[in-house]
Design a protein around this motif. Structure first.
Motif, PDB file in Angstrom:
ATOM      1  N   CYS A  39      -2.452  13.470  -8.721  1.00  0.00           N
ATOM      2  CA  CYS A  39      -1.912  14.703  -8.155  1.00  0.00           C
ATOM      3  C   CYS A  39      -0.753  15.214  -9.008  1.00  0.00           C
ATOM      4  O   CYS A  39      -0.104  14.458  -9.727  1.00  0.00           O
ATOM      5  N   ALA A  40      -0.524  16.513  -8.904  1.00  0.00           N
ATOM      6  CA  ALA A  40       0.597  17.150  -9.584  1.00  0.00           C
ATOM      7  C   ALA A  40       1.644  17.521  -8.543  1.00  0.00           C
ATOM      8  O   ALA A  40       1.316  17.830  -7.394  1.00  0.00           O
ATOM      9  N   VAL A  41       2.906  17.478  -8.928  1.00  0.00           N
ATOM     10  CA  VAL A  41       4.006  17.767  -8.009  1.00  0.00           C
ATOM     11  C   VAL A  41       4.804  18.956  -8.515  1.00  0.00           C
ATOM     12  O   VAL A  41       5.131  19.046  -9.699  1.00  0.00           O
ATOM     13  N   ALA A  42       5.104  19.882  -7.604  1.00  0.00           N
ATOM     14  CA  ALA A  42       5.933  21.050  -7.922  1.00  0.00           C
ATOM     15  C   ALA A  42       7.075  21.115  -6.924  1.00  0.00           C
ATOM     16  O   ALA A  42       6.847  21.074  -5.702  1.00  0.00           O
ATOM     17  N   ASN A  43       8.296  21.198  -7.405  1.00  0.00           N
ATOM     18  CA  ASN A  43       9.469  21.270  -6.541  1.00  0.00           C
ATOM     19  C   ASN A  43       9.982  22.701  -6.472  1.00  0.00           C
ATOM     20  O   ASN A  43      10.188  23.347  -7.500  1.00  0.00           O
ATOM     21  N   GLY A  44      10.164  23.182  -5.247  1.00  0.00           N
ATOM     22  CA  GLY A  44      10.748  24.495  -5.031  1.00  0.00           C
ATOM     23  C   GLY A  44      12.176  24.366  -4.568  1.00  0.00           C
ATOM     24  O   GLY A  44      12.768  23.296  -4.599  1.00  0.00           O
ATOM     25  N   SER A  45      12.742  25.462  -4.103  1.00  0.00           N
ATOM     26  CA  SER A  45      14.138  25.454  -3.673  1.00  0.00           C
ATOM     27  C   SER A  45      14.331  24.674  -2.384  1.00  0.00           C
ATOM     28  O   SER A  45      15.409  24.146  -2.140  1.00  0.00           O
ATOM     29  N   ALA A  46      13.291  24.599  -1.552  1.00  0.00           N
ATOM     30  CA  ALA A  46      13.443  23.894  -0.280  1.00  0.00           C
ATOM     31  C   ALA A  46      12.221  23.049   0.067  1.00  0.00           C
ATOM     32  O   ALA A  46      12.119  22.552   1.166  1.00  0.00           O
ATOM     33  N   SER A  47      11.310  22.871  -0.885  1.00  0.00           N
ATOM     34  CA  SER A  47      10.092  22.126  -0.569  1.00  0.00           C
ATOM     35  C   SER A  47       9.555  21.414  -1.803  1.00  0.00           C
ATOM     36  O   SER A  47       9.982  21.677  -2.927  1.00  0.00           O
ATOM     37  N   MET A  48       8.649  20.497  -1.571  1.00  0.00           N
ATOM     38  CA  MET A  48       7.959  19.798  -2.645  1.00  0.00           C
ATOM     39  C   MET A  48       6.479  19.830  -2.316  1.00  0.00           C
ATOM     40  O   MET A  48       6.076  19.511  -1.191  1.00  0.00           O
ATOM     41  N   THR A  49       5.644  20.259  -3.272  1.00  0.00           N
ATOM     42  CA  THR A  49       4.215  20.404  -3.033  1.00  0.00           C
ATOM     43  C   THR A  49       3.431  19.457  -3.928  1.00  0.00           C
ATOM     44  O   THR A  49       3.676  19.384  -5.137  1.00  0.00           O
ATOM     45  N   GLU A  50       2.488  18.735  -3.332  1.00  0.00           N
ATOM     46  CA  GLU A  50       1.594  17.861  -4.072  1.00  0.00           C
ATOM     47  C   GLU A  50       0.179  18.408  -3.930  1.00  0.00           C
ATOM     48  O   GLU A  50      -0.265  18.721  -2.826  1.00  0.00           O
ATOM     49  N   SER A  51      -0.519  18.541  -5.040  1.00  0.00           N
ATOM     50  CA  SER A  51      -1.877  19.064  -5.031  1.00  0.00           C
ATOM     51  C   SER A  51      -2.657  18.401  -6.163  1.00  0.00           C
ATOM     52  O   SER A  51      -2.065  17.745  -7.030  1.00  0.00           O
ATOM     53  N   PRO A  52      -3.983  18.559  -6.195  1.00  0.00           N
ATOM     54  CA  PRO A  52      -4.765  17.879  -7.225  1.00  0.00           C
ATOM     55  C   PRO A  52      -4.376  18.315  -8.628  1.00  0.00           C
ATOM     56  O   PRO A  52      -4.202  19.504  -8.899  1.00  0.00           O
ATOM     57  N   GLY A  53      -4.226  17.353  -9.533  1.00  0.00           N
ATOM     58  CA  GLY A  53      -4.015  17.666 -10.934  1.00  0.00           C
ATOM     59  C   GLY A  53      -5.339  18.074 -11.566  1.00  0.00           C
ATOM     60  O   GLY A  53      -6.398  17.619 -11.153  1.00  0.00           O
ATOM     61  N   THR A  54      -5.297  18.945 -12.574  1.00  0.00           N
ATOM     62  CA  THR A  54      -6.535  19.478 -13.133  1.00  0.00           C
ATOM     63  C   THR A  54      -6.686  19.219 -14.628  1.00  0.00           C
ATOM     64  O   THR A  54      -7.621  19.699 -15.236  1.00  0.00           O
ATOM     65  N   TRP A  55      -5.790  18.434 -15.229  1.00  0.00           N
ATOM     66  CA  TRP A  55      -5.940  18.153 -16.653  1.00  0.00           C
ATOM     67  C   TRP A  55      -5.394  16.757 -16.940  1.00  0.00           C
ATOM     68  O   TRP A  55      -4.562  16.212 -16.229  1.00  0.00           O
ATOM     69  N   ALA A  56      -5.897  16.163 -18.015  1.00  0.00           N
ATOM     70  CA  ALA A  56      -5.574  14.774 -18.329  1.00  0.00           C
ATOM     71  C   ALA A  56      -4.086  14.557 -18.564  1.00  0.00           C
ATOM     72  O   ALA A  56      -3.545  13.500 -18.233  1.00  0.00           O
ATOM     73  N   SER A  57      -3.401  15.558 -19.121  1.00  0.00           N
ATOM     74  CA  SER A  57      -1.984  15.378 -19.445  1.00  0.00           C
ATOM     75  C   SER A  57      -1.111  15.227 -18.207  1.00  0.00           C
ATOM     76  O   SER A  57       0.027  14.768 -18.298  1.00  0.00           O
TER      77      SER A  57
END
Length: 255
Positions: A39-57
């Motif tokens: 999974c890939a993780v993205a942090n926002g100003s008030a949240s953290m989102t985890e979703s499927p990663g789509t590339w090997a890197s």
């Protein structure tokens, strides 16, 4: 002499609680585990989102150590599968299972662990669990990534294993519901109907979890069950790609 051949692969299994960091834009203590599950993780100003990663890197490998009786066992280059299980009134638990290259056992003193006591993991109560915005009576759910983990064999690496990698996934959601005269799950299955789902757990900032599934479809016929004398169904859904959601089949957000 006879020599035992083959790459030496270590199996890893650990269970964690679904608990936040206490701060919306900061990942939980177990964030590394979901990264190793592809999974890939993205942090926002008030949240953290985890979703499927789509590339090997974006893939992450972990090194594990198990200390017991003055011995340390380990695994390196580990990739994981994730299964989340929620039962009404109880804390939601997350099971992680995978494999990697075996690390030779050594004699070492046991480490002194750090125990996290805050925040308290939320329980599955007063939760919002909807299918196409309708909330049904349900005892709990199981959500899994359905990862396929491949061993990257390499004659130039220790023990013949370079690492492991997530090469495919088949995410799913399973849950039971009480029978409802206004909802025909069998008709939905026969028609191949799709639906959206949302599960919101917790009420304290930095420890609120929202699992969003933009599109899912029943992967097998509804299973008629008895829920302590109440008629019900066990439902099995496969998660589908959804272009509107950036091709993501799910997202898990900590607020």
């Amino acid at each position: 002499p006879i020599c035992i051949g083959g790459a030496q692969v270590a199996k890893v299994k650990v269970t964690t609680e679904l608990v936040g960091s206490g701060t919306g834009a900061t990942g939980p203590s177990w964030e590394g585990l979901i990264l190793a599950a592809g999974c890939a993780v993205a942090n926002g100003s008030a949240s953290m989102t985890e979703s499927p990663g789509t590339w090997a890197s974006s893939m992450t490998n972990l090194t594990f150590g198990h200390y017991v009786d003055g011995r340390k066992r380990g695994a390196r280059g580990v990739s994981l599968n994730m299964t989340m299980k929620g039962e009404s009134g109880k804390q939601v638990m997350v099971e992680w299972e995978g494999s990697g290259g075996w690390i030779a056992t050594t004699n070492v003193a046991n480490i002194t662990p750090t125990f996290l006591t805050s925040p308290i993991p939320p329980r599955l109560q007063s939760a919002t669990f909807t299918v196409d915005t309708v909330q049904y009576i349900s005892r709990g759910f199981e959500f899994g990534l359905g990862n396929v983990i491949a061993v990257r064999r390499d004659g130039g690496s220790p023990n013949g294993v370079h690492s492991t990698a997530v090469t495919d996934r088949d995410p799913y959601l399973e849950f039971d519901v009480e029978a409802n005269s206004t909802k025909d799950w069998d008709a939905d299955y026969a028609a191949g109907a799709t639906a959206a789902a949302s599960i919101v757990i917790g009420a304290v900032a930095g420890n609120i979890w929202t699992l969003t599934i933009p599109k899912m479809q029943q992967s097998q016929a509804p299973e008629k069950i008895d829920i302590d004398g109440v008629a019900g169904y066990k439902l099995h859904f496969g998660l589908l790609r959804n272009a509107v959601a950036g091709d993501d089949s799910f997202s898990l957000v900590q607020n």
